[in-house]
Design a protein around this motif. Structure first.
Motif, PDB file in Angstrom:
ATOM      1  N   GLY A  56      13.774  32.145  20.899  1.00 16.61           N
ATOM      2  CA  GLY A  56      12.858  31.477  21.806  1.00 16.61           C
ATOM      3  C   GLY A  56      13.534  31.201  23.134  1.00 16.61           C
ATOM      4  N   ASP A  57      14.377  32.132  23.582  1.00 18.36           N
ATOM      5  CA  ASP A  57      15.167  31.855  24.780  1.00 18.36           C
ATOM      6  C   ASP A  57      14.403  32.064  26.085  1.00 18.36           C
ATOM      7  OD1 ASP A  57      15.053  34.598  24.666  1.00 18.36           O
ATOM      8  OD2 ASP A  57      17.209  34.911  24.803  1.00 18.36           O
ATOM      9  N   SER A  58      13.179  32.577  26.031  1.00 19.45           N
ATOM     10  CA  SER A  58      12.342  32.707  27.217  1.00 19.45           C
ATOM     11  C   SER A  58      11.601  31.390  27.425  1.00 19.45           C
ATOM     12  CB  SER A  58      11.345  33.852  27.018  1.00 19.45           C
ATOM     13  OG  SER A  58      10.177  33.651  27.762  1.00 19.45           O
ATOM     14  N   ALA A  59      11.614  30.879  28.647  1.00 10.19           N
ATOM     15  CA  ALA A  59      10.911  29.621  28.944  1.00 10.19           C
ATOM     16  C   ALA A  59       9.422  29.749  28.638  1.00 10.19           C
ATOM     17  CB  ALA A  59      11.133  29.230  30.401  1.00 10.19           C
ATOM     18  N   ALA A  60       8.831  30.891  28.991  1.00 12.74           N
ATOM     19  CA  ALA A  60       7.402  31.094  28.735  1.00 12.74           C
ATOM     20  C   ALA A  60       7.125  31.129  27.229  1.00 12.74           C
ATOM     21  CB  ALA A  60       6.921  32.378  29.396  1.00 12.74           C
ATOM     22  N   SER A  61       7.987  31.804  26.484  1.00 12.22           N
ATOM     23  CA  SER A  61       7.812  31.880  25.042  1.00 12.22           C
ATOM     24  C   SER A  61       7.971  30.503  24.404  1.00 12.22           C
ATOM     25  CB  SER A  61       8.829  32.865  24.447  1.00 12.22           C
ATOM     26  OG  SER A  61       8.614  33.042  23.077  1.00 12.22           O
ATOM     27  N   ARG A  62       8.967  29.757  24.834  1.00  7.26           N
ATOM     28  CA  ARG A  62       9.161  28.391  24.315  1.00  7.26           C
ATOM     29  C   ARG A  62       7.945  27.521  24.616  1.00  7.26           C
ATOM     30  NH1 ARG A  62      14.341  28.836  26.473  1.00  7.26           N
ATOM     31  NH2 ARG A  62      13.749  27.447  28.171  1.00  7.26           N
ATOM     32  N   LEU A 174       2.175  40.061  25.966  1.00  8.08           N
ATOM     33  CA  LEU A 174       2.740  39.905  27.305  1.00  8.08           C
ATOM     34  C   LEU A 174       3.959  38.992  27.359  1.00  8.08           C
ATOM     35  CD1 LEU A 174      -0.579  39.609  29.338  1.00  8.08           C
ATOM     36  CD2 LEU A 174       0.949  41.586  29.188  1.00  8.08           C
ATOM     37  N   VAL A 175       4.057  38.045  26.428  1.00 11.49           N
ATOM     38  CA  VAL A 175       5.130  37.051  26.505  1.00 11.49           C
ATOM     39  C   VAL A 175       6.013  37.037  25.259  1.00 11.49           C
ATOM     40  CG1 VAL A 175       5.661  34.597  26.797  1.00 11.49           C
ATOM     41  CG2 VAL A 175       3.730  35.601  28.029  1.00 11.49           C
ATOM     42  N   VAL A 176       5.399  36.844  24.097  1.00  6.44           N
ATOM     43  CA  VAL A 176       6.179  36.582  22.882  1.00  6.44           C
ATOM     44  C   VAL A 176       6.999  37.792  22.459  1.00  6.44           C
ATOM     45  CG1 VAL A 176       6.051  35.956  20.440  1.00  6.44           C
ATOM     46  CG2 VAL A 176       4.607  34.784  22.113  1.00  6.44           C
ATOM     47  N   TYR A 177       6.362  38.946  22.266  1.00  7.40           N
ATOM     48  CA  TYR A 177       7.110  40.107  21.794  1.00  7.40           C
ATOM     49  C   TYR A 177       8.170  40.586  22.785  1.00  7.40           C
ATOM     50  CZ  TYR A 177       4.099  40.655  17.701  1.00  7.40           C
ATOM     51  OH  TYR A 177       3.427  40.472  16.527  1.00  7.40           O
ATOM     52  N   PRO A 178       7.870  40.684  24.085  1.00  9.38           N
ATOM     53  CA  PRO A 178       8.937  41.094  25.001  1.00  9.38           C
ATOM     54  C   PRO A 178      10.154  40.166  24.959  1.00  9.38           C
ATOM     55  CG  PRO A 178       6.816  41.339  26.080  1.00  9.38           C
ATOM     56  CD  PRO A 178       6.555  40.621  24.771  1.00  9.38           C
ATOM     57  N   ALA A 179       9.909  38.850  24.896  1.00 11.50           N
ATOM     58  CA  ALA A 179      11.027  37.902  24.810  1.00 11.50           C
ATOM     59  C   ALA A 179      11.781  38.071  23.499  1.00 11.50           C
ATOM     60  CB  ALA A 179      10.520  36.470  24.946  1.00 11.50           C
ATOM     61  N   LEU A 180      11.046  38.258  22.413  1.00 12.15           N
ATOM     62  CA  LEU A 180      11.669  38.449  21.110  1.00 12.15           C
ATOM     63  C   LEU A 180      12.534  39.697  21.094  1.00 12.15           C
ATOM     64  CD1 LEU A 180      11.900  37.737  18.039  1.00 12.15           C
ATOM     65  CD2 LEU A 180       9.910  39.202  17.713  1.00 12.15           C
ATOM     66  N   LEU A 181      12.015  40.805  21.608  1.00  6.23           N
ATOM     67  CA  LEU A 181      12.772  42.061  21.604  1.00  6.23           C
ATOM     68  C   LEU A 181      14.035  41.953  22.446  1.00  6.23           C
ATOM     69  CD1 LEU A 181       9.878  44.663  21.808  1.00  6.23           C
ATOM     70  CD2 LEU A 181      11.130  43.913  19.790  1.00  6.23           C
ATOM     71  N   ARG A 182      13.940  41.316  23.607  1.00  2.00           N
ATOM     72  CA  ARG A 182      15.144  41.131  24.438  1.00  2.00           C
ATOM     73  C   ARG A 182      16.190  40.306  23.702  1.00  2.00           C
ATOM     74  NH1 ARG A 182      11.241  40.287  28.431  1.00  2.00           N
ATOM     75  NH2 ARG A 182      11.515  38.031  28.261  1.00  2.00           N
ATOM     76  N   SER A 183      15.753  39.236  23.086  1.00  2.00           N
ATOM     77  CA  SER A 183      16.666  38.352  22.376  1.00  2.00           C
ATOM     78  C   SER A 183      17.292  39.048  21.171  1.00  2.00           C
ATOM     79  CB  SER A 183      15.928  37.087  21.949  1.00  2.00           C
ATOM     80  OG  SER A 183      16.809  36.192  21.334  1.00  2.00           O
ATOM     81  N   VAL A 184      16.481  39.786  20.415  1.00  2.00           N
ATOM     82  CA  VAL A 184      17.006  40.529  19.271  1.00  2.00           C
ATOM     83  C   VAL A 184      18.069  41.513  19.729  1.00  2.00           C
ATOM     84  CG1 VAL A 184      16.419  42.283  17.548  1.00  2.00           C
ATOM     85  CG2 VAL A 184      14.983  40.264  17.780  1.00  2.00           C
ATOM     86  N   GLY A 185      17.791  42.246  20.806  1.00  2.00           N
ATOM     87  CA  GLY A 185      18.744  43.224  21.315  1.00  2.00           C
ATOM     88  C   GLY A 185      20.049  42.593  21.778  1.00  2.00           C
ATOM     89  N   ARG A 186      19.950  41.498  22.527  1.00  2.00           N
ATOM     90  CA  ARG A 186      21.177  40.814  22.993  1.00  2.00           C
ATOM     91  C   ARG A 186      22.002  40.299  21.822  1.00  2.00           C
ATOM     92  NH1 ARG A 186      17.766  38.654  26.956  1.00  2.00           N
ATOM     93  NH2 ARG A 186      17.523  36.749  25.756  1.00  2.00           N
ATOM     94  N   THR A 187      21.326  39.684  20.862  1.00  2.94           N
ATOM     95  CA  THR A 187      22.040  39.131  19.709  1.00  2.94           C
ATOM     96  C   THR A 187      22.654  40.245  18.872  1.00  2.94           C
ATOM     97  OG1 THR A 187      20.500  37.276  19.678  1.00  2.94           O
ATOM     98  CG2 THR A 187      21.812  37.615  17.704  1.00  2.94           C
ATOM     99  N   TRP A 188      21.930  41.341  18.702  1.00  2.00           N
ATOM    100  CA  TRP A 188      22.442  42.478  17.930  1.00  2.00           C
ATOM    101  C   TRP A 188      23.708  43.033  18.573  1.00  2.00           C
ATOM    102  CZ3 TRP A 188      21.198  44.277  13.237  1.00  2.00           C
ATOM    103  CH2 TRP A 188      21.654  45.546  12.872  1.00  2.00           C
ATOM    104  N   GLN A 189      23.667  43.223  19.881  1.00  2.00           N
ATOM    105  CA  GLN A 189      24.850  43.753  20.580  1.00  2.00           C
ATOM    106  C   GLN A 189      26.013  42.768  20.545  1.00  2.00           C
ATOM    107  OE1 GLN A 189      25.290  46.844  21.578  1.00  2.00           O
ATOM    108  NE2 GLN A 189      23.231  47.292  20.867  1.00  2.00           N
ATOM    109  N   ALA A 190      25.717  41.481  20.731  1.00  5.40           N
ATOM    110  CA  ALA A 190      26.777  40.468  20.736  1.00  5.40           C
ATOM    111  C   ALA A 190      27.458  40.353  19.384  1.00  5.40           C
ATOM    112  CB  ALA A 190      26.198  39.104  21.136  1.00  5.40           C
ATOM    113  N   ASN A 191      26.736  40.648  18.309  1.00  6.58           N
ATOM    114  CA  ASN A 191      27.290  40.528  16.964  1.00  6.58           C
ATOM    115  C   ASN A 191      27.628  41.866  16.326  1.00  6.58           C
ATOM    116  OD1 ASN A 191      27.076  37.662  16.839  1.00  6.58           O
ATOM    117  ND2 ASN A 191      24.875  37.894  16.544  1.00  6.58           N
ATOM    118  N   ALA A 192      27.677  42.910  17.151  1.00 11.13           N
ATOM    119  CA  ALA A 192      28.017  44.234  16.617  1.00 11.13           C
ATOM    120  C   ALA A 192      29.425  44.221  16.042  1.00 11.13           C
ATOM    121  CB  ALA A 192      27.893  45.290  17.708  1.00 11.13           C
ATOM    122  N   PRO A 193      29.661  44.971  14.969  1.00  7.52           N
ATOM    123  CA  PRO A 193      31.027  45.042  14.419  1.00  7.52           C
ATOM    124  C   PRO A 193      32.017  45.454  15.498  1.00  7.52           C
ATOM    125  CG  PRO A 193      29.473  46.106  12.950  1.00  7.52           C
ATOM    126  CD  PRO A 193      28.710  45.767  14.209  1.00  7.52           C
ATOM    127  N   GLY A 194      33.129  44.744  15.550  1.00  5.44           N
ATOM    128  CA  GLY A 194      34.170  45.071  16.524  1.00  5.44           C
ATOM    129  C   GLY A 194      34.036  44.302  17.828  1.00  5.44           C
TER     130      GLY A 194
END
Length: 198
Positions: A56-62, A174-194
């Motif tokens: 829920g890191d998007s202000a609009a989504s929150r 327009l709001v919820v899914y785009p914010a969710l996808l961005r957040s999922v992608g950032r978190t996935w990359q940040a927690n990638a093995p290595g």
């Protein structure tokens, strides 16, 4: 990226035999490149994200979720009332799924895990407006890797549920899914093995 409903319905998911009377509302490719055994990592990330609020890191989504929470409290949409909630889909599970791994629940979101396999996980939410399934699949990406795929299946709860789903549709897309996808992608990359020191 949003996909046609057939991207979900054409795959041999076990959820089809359990929620065949639900409508496939949305299907999305998740920005989660990985290997054949990474679904469990994605499911754990979703559970942590829903519990910790990272999705829920998007202000609009929150803001939208805060409004939904207030309306739900005002109108009693999320309160248990006799005759307003459908039976759990756990009652429909075949023995191998019912007795197998469930996977994590999604914290305060209200989604309760149904089952988890190597390539598929499903959780349900039931309230006075809708009975919904959140489905994560893990599919080959056509380039030698794998990616997550998110599908949302719904069964509106009467006229209220039908109106509710129609009212929230533009906000979801327009709001919820785009914010969710961005957040999922950032978190996935940040927690990638290595990427982190063990």
């Amino acid at each position: 990226m949003r996909l046609p409903r057939t991207a979900h319905t054409d795959r041999p998911w076990r959820i089809h035999g359990i929620a065949g009377d639900f409508r496939v509302e949305d299907v999305w490719v998740l920005p989660t490149p990985g290997g054949p055994d990474d679904l469990d990592r994605l499911v754990r990330q979703f559970a942590e994200g829903m519990t910790g609020g990272m999705f829920g890191d998007s202000a609009a989504s929150r803001a939208l979720f805060a409004v939904r929470h207030k309306l739900g409290a005002l109108f009693g949409w999320d309160e248990p009332r006799a005759g307003t909630r459908p039976p759990s889909l756990r009652d429909r599970l075949p023995a191998d799924l019912r007795d197998g791994p469930r996977g994590p629940d999604l914290g305060t979101s209200g989604f309760v895990s149904l089952y988890q396999l190597d390539d598929e996980w499903a959780a349900e939410l039931a309230n006075r407006t809708v009975h919904a399934v959140l489905h994560l699949g893990w599919v080959p990406d056509g380039a030698g890797g794998y990616r997550g795929r998110l599908a949302v299946l719904v069964k509106p709860n009467g006229a209220l549920g039908t109106l509710y789903m129609a009212a929230v549709k533009p906000f979801r897309h327009l709001v919820v899914y785009p914010a969710l996808l961005r957040s999922v992608g950032r978190t996935w990359q940040a927690n990638a093995p290595g990427t982190k020191a063990d």
